[in-house]
Design an enzyme around this catalytic site. Structure first.
Site, PDB file in Angstrom:
ATOM      1  CG  HIS A 121      -2.045   0.980   1.119  1.00 38.24           C
ATOM      2  ND1 HIS A 121      -3.322   0.647   1.481  1.00 38.24           N
ATOM      3  CD2 HIS A 121      -2.101   2.265   0.687  1.00 38.24           C
ATOM      4  CE1 HIS A 121      -4.126   1.692   1.293  1.00 38.24           C
ATOM      5  NE2 HIS A 121      -3.385   2.686   0.807  1.00 38.24           N
ATOM      6  CG  LEU A 122       1.105   4.072  -3.480  1.00 42.36           C
ATOM      7  CD1 LEU A 122       1.202   5.568  -3.259  1.00 42.36           C
ATOM      8  CD2 LEU A 122       1.221   3.793  -4.958  1.00 42.36           C
ATOM      9  CG  HIS A 123       3.393   4.577   2.829  1.00 44.97           C
ATOM     10  ND1 HIS A 123       3.370   3.237   2.463  1.00 44.97           N
ATOM     11  CD2 HIS A 123       4.466   4.730   3.633  1.00 44.97           C
ATOM     12  CE1 HIS A 123       4.379   2.611   3.043  1.00 44.97           C
ATOM     13  NE2 HIS A 123       5.072   3.496   3.757  1.00 44.97           N
ATOM     14  CB  THR A 124       4.273  10.315  -0.172  1.00 46.17           C
ATOM     15  OG1 THR A 124       3.819   9.875  -1.455  1.00 46.17           O
ATOM     16  CG2 THR A 124       5.428  11.288  -0.345  1.00 46.17           C
TER      17      THR A 124
END
Length: 179
Positions: A121-124
């Site tokens: 789950h991509l996140h910056t």
């Protein structure tokens, strides 16, 4: 030998390491648990949210996370990409107002080889930086010293988001809702 005295850190050491309410993806489930303050969610938009990192590199270490469950940046629809980018802008503004850093590190860990602990789950990550904030601790002892409790940082950043144009706060324990 130098000693670092930080007795308030014992609360962090003794904290529960996991959330028993999370069954699968922490980033999919936390926004729906209902207690934003407890779960460190500080802001929400239509397609993304901002939360404090439980294991910060520096005070104010935030993550901007799209609601879409994917580890592939190219899988995000245009409206989600735009919302995620706009929320990152607001995050920089809130951190500037709340903590007055000298700069930022910001980026994504994409794929197994990138070193992130949550890769599906991509996140910056947005990490405030101050001139001189790196010393011998991370270099020689693989240790970082966090100078402010998460709860205090939450208050500063939450207030800064709430002061932004178009922001609303549904109640005192809710994340700020931004347009």
């Amino acid at each position: 030998m130098e000693q670092v005295f930080a007795p308030w850190r014992i609360e962090w050491i003794r904290r529960d390491k996991g959330n028993p309410d999370i069954e699968e993806c922490v980033f999919c489930e936390l926004p729906d648990l209902g207690d934003d303050r407890e779960n460190l969610l500080v802001a929400r938009s239509d397609h993304a949210f901002v939360m404090l990192n439980n294991y910060p590199y520096n005070p104010g270490h935030l993550m901007v996370i799209p609601h879409t469950h994917t580890g592939e940046y190219t899988a995000l629809a245009d409206d989600i990409l735009l919302d995620h980018a706009c929320l990152k802008q607001r995050t920089f503004d809130a951190l500037e107002a709340a903590l007055e850093p000298d700069g930022f590190n910001a980026g994504l860990n994409l794929g197994d080889g990138a070193g992130g602990s949550i890769d599906d789950h991509l996140h910056t990550h947005v990490v405030p930086r101050w001139e001189g904030d790196t010393n011998f601790m991370p270099v020689l002892s693989d240790t970082t010293v966090i100078v402010e409790a998460l709860e205090a940082t939450y208050e500063h950043v939450h207030d800064a988001f709430a002061a932004q144009e178009g922001a609303t706060v549904p109640d005192e324990d809710s994340a700020v809702v931004v347009e």
